[in-house]
Enzyme design. Sequence first.
Site, PDB file in Angstrom:
ATOM      1  N   HIS A  97      40.414  34.210  32.743  1.00  0.00           N
ATOM      2  CA  HIS A  97      40.126  35.254  33.055  1.00  0.00           C
ATOM      3  C   HIS A  97      39.741  36.878  32.473  1.00  0.00           C
ATOM      4  O   HIS A  97      41.653  37.042  32.847  1.00  0.00           O
ATOM      5  CB  HIS A  97      39.146  35.142  34.619  1.00  0.00           C
ATOM      6  CG  HIS A  97      38.273  34.306  34.586  1.00  0.00           C
ATOM      7  ND1 HIS A  97      37.803  33.943  36.025  1.00  0.00           N
ATOM      8  CD2 HIS A  97      38.111  33.519  34.450  1.00  0.00           C
ATOM      9  CE1 HIS A  97      36.847  33.350  36.111  1.00  0.00           C
ATOM     10  NE2 HIS A  97      36.678  32.856  35.108  1.00  0.00           N
ATOM     11  N   GLU A  99      40.173  39.638  34.292  1.00  0.00           N
ATOM     12  CA  GLU A  99      41.428  40.548  35.584  1.00  0.00           C
ATOM     13  C   GLU A  99      43.350  39.274  35.856  1.00  0.00           C
ATOM     14  O   GLU A  99      43.803  40.128  35.333  1.00  0.00           O
ATOM     15  CB  GLU A  99      41.168  40.160  36.998  1.00  0.00           C
ATOM     16  CG  GLU A  99      39.348  40.532  37.487  1.00  0.00           C
ATOM     17  CD  GLU A  99      38.195  39.549  36.768  1.00  0.00           C
ATOM     18  OE1 GLU A  99      37.207  39.944  36.952  1.00  0.00           O
ATOM     19  OE2 GLU A  99      38.691  38.409  36.068  1.00  0.00           O
ATOM     20  N   CYS A 125      36.708  36.849  40.874  1.00  0.00           N
ATOM     21  CA  CYS A 125      36.083  35.495  40.759  1.00  0.00           C
ATOM     22  C   CYS A 125      37.449  35.018  42.089  1.00  0.00           C
ATOM     23  O   CYS A 125      38.576  35.959  42.508  1.00  0.00           O
ATOM     24  CB  CYS A 125      36.453  34.067  40.079  1.00  0.00           C
ATOM     25  SG  CYS A 125      37.420  33.898  39.157  1.00  0.00           S
ATOM     26  N   CYS A 128      41.250  34.880  40.870  1.00  0.00           N
ATOM     27  CA  CYS A 128      41.263  36.065  40.415  1.00  0.00           C
ATOM     28  C   CYS A 128      41.722  37.350  41.416  1.00  0.00           C
ATOM     29  O   CYS A 128      42.608  37.657  41.892  1.00  0.00           O
ATOM     30  CB  CYS A 128      40.222  36.283  39.455  1.00  0.00           C
ATOM     31  SG  CYS A 128      40.277  35.871  37.776  1.00  0.00           S
TER      32      CYS A 128
END
Length: 191
Positions: A97, A99, A125, A128
């Site tokens: 992801h 992040e 999410c 993260c």
Amino acid sequence: MVYSGSVRDLSPWLLIEKRKRQSWDDYFMMIADIVSTRSTCLSRRTGAILVKDKHIISTGYNGAPRGIRNCVEKGYCNRKKMGFKSGEGLEYSYAVHAEENAILQAAYHGHSTKGAVMYATTSPCVFCAKSIINAGIVKVHYIEDYPHDFSLQLFKEAGIETVKYPKERLGQIRSEFDEILRQRENKNKKS
């Protein structure tokens, strides 16, 4: 609008030409949005940047780890192929992801994330969010909501401030930016 100028011309600082300087939040969110265009995820384009003292220390977008073919190259999304819905089956995704990539890039290049602020195109999410908490990031700005909001609960418990950035504002900035590019193009045609 298709623009064939230099990368320098795509800087949000062009907005100064109108004598309207963007806020730091607008500036950083626009950059996070531009970073998302590097995404190789077939399901969701996401970008994130980490900022300390008004300086970008790292960027991240969702894509496969180094040395692994991404979903665009493979031509399919592994999670979708397995029948998972958005936000589910993340352990079967090839993508890291945005992040997490921003945090990992900061570490890779030797930048501390303690006290940093994250600007992301989507709320993180839960995985993260846990990384953000442990990385010492103190504030998260985001535009879109993630399918699950448990991460926002974790942030609240950890004392991390979250700010939902108005999507309409990003659209307004894009419109202003397009107008500046049109004006510049017309000016160059007259020259």
